[in-house]
Design a protein around this motif. Sequence first.
Motif, PDB file in Angstrom:
ATOM      1  N   GLN B   6       0.572  -1.278  -0.236  1.00  0.00           N
ATOM      2  CA  GLN B   6       0.069   0.090  -0.493  1.00  0.00           C
ATOM      3  C   GLN B   6       0.958   0.955  -0.257  1.00  0.00           C
ATOM      4  OE1 GLN B   6      -2.388  -2.150   3.759  1.00  0.00           O
ATOM      5  NE2 GLN B   6      -4.136  -0.355   2.548  1.00  0.00           N
ATOM      6  N   CYS B  23      -4.088  -1.021  -3.549  1.00  0.00           N
ATOM      7  CA  CYS B  23      -3.201  -2.107  -2.366  1.00  0.00           C
ATOM      8  C   CYS B  23      -2.768  -2.870  -4.447  1.00  0.00           C
ATOM      9  CB  CYS B  23      -5.144  -2.507  -2.860  1.00  0.00           C
ATOM     10  SG  CYS B  23      -3.773  -4.443  -1.974  1.00  0.00           S
ATOM     11  N   TRP B  36     -10.231  -6.254   2.552  1.00  0.00           N
ATOM     12  CA  TRP B  36      -9.581  -4.974   2.745  1.00  0.00           C
ATOM     13  C   TRP B  36     -10.431  -5.011   4.457  1.00  0.00           C
ATOM     14  CZ3 TRP B  36      -7.039  -0.686   1.183  1.00  0.00           C
ATOM     15  CH2 TRP B  36      -6.423  -0.694   0.213  1.00  0.00           C
ATOM     16  N   CYS B  92      -5.025  -3.905   3.275  1.00  0.00           N
ATOM     17  CA  CYS B  92      -5.102  -4.740   2.917  1.00  0.00           C
ATOM     18  C   CYS B  92      -5.005  -5.431   2.679  1.00  0.00           C
ATOM     19  CB  CYS B  92      -4.703  -3.836   1.095  1.00  0.00           C
ATOM     20  SG  CYS B  92      -4.912  -5.009  -0.502  1.00  0.00           S
ATOM     21  N   GLY B 107      -1.175  -5.622   4.548  1.00  0.00           N
ATOM     22  CA  GLY B 107      -0.126  -4.449   3.869  1.00  0.00           C
ATOM     23  C   GLY B 107       0.558  -3.171   4.915  1.00  0.00           C
TER      24      GLY B 107
END
Lengths: 114, 116
Positions: B6, B23, B36, B92, B107
């Motif tokens: 990210q 993402c 997410w 993400c 992420g």
Amino acid sequence: DTGVSQDPRHKITKRGQNVTFRCDPISEHNRLYWYRQTLGQGPEFLTYFQNEAQLEKSRLLSDRFSAERPKGSFSTLEIQRTEQGDSAMYLCASINRQGADEQFFGPGTRLTVL
Amino acid sequence: AQKVTQAQTEISVVEKEDVTLDCVYETRDTTYYLFWYKQPPSGELVFLIRRNSFDEQNEISGRYSWNFQKSTSSFNFTITASQVVDSAVYFCALSEAARGYQKVTFGTGTKLQVIP
């Protein structure tokens, strides 16, 4: 409230002390995960349980860390001889079944090591 | 190895603006799931969406929409008409079938600030 609870929510300890955290997952969930999250980072996988069996451990989990899930319900994460680098948010999550269901996260335990 | 990037560390928008959170993921597996999550200031991660690698249809849920493109290994998230309550860190995440979906890789998150 996702239904996953963690205790305590905050813990301040001195370097070298031992600490133990508890996670109570949603009752019918058989998978339980522990993550560590430091400031500005995403959750990092530490370990997970399928029922009472610990099936995988991250290399992040040094020998000072130990996790248990004795009856396949709640889990504990113990850190021995804490170091300042252990300061982080420790998150617990649970999943109902195998596969890629979404994880339900608890509110986390924030550990500060002085 | 699975990886989620990210690139946007922080984004600020004025209320009612649209915003897209990027993402990009890496995986060698052909079967995987993408997620997410939202982490508001209270700290508890909240699930928003899950998509499997075989379903590239875009999804809309109220003001939220997701664009999944396997060709670019991206799974972007758009908030339309942003509101102050959208202020949070958004993560993400990726889970691979080859690992039995046992491990989820997150992420580093994008912090979204919506200014009134």
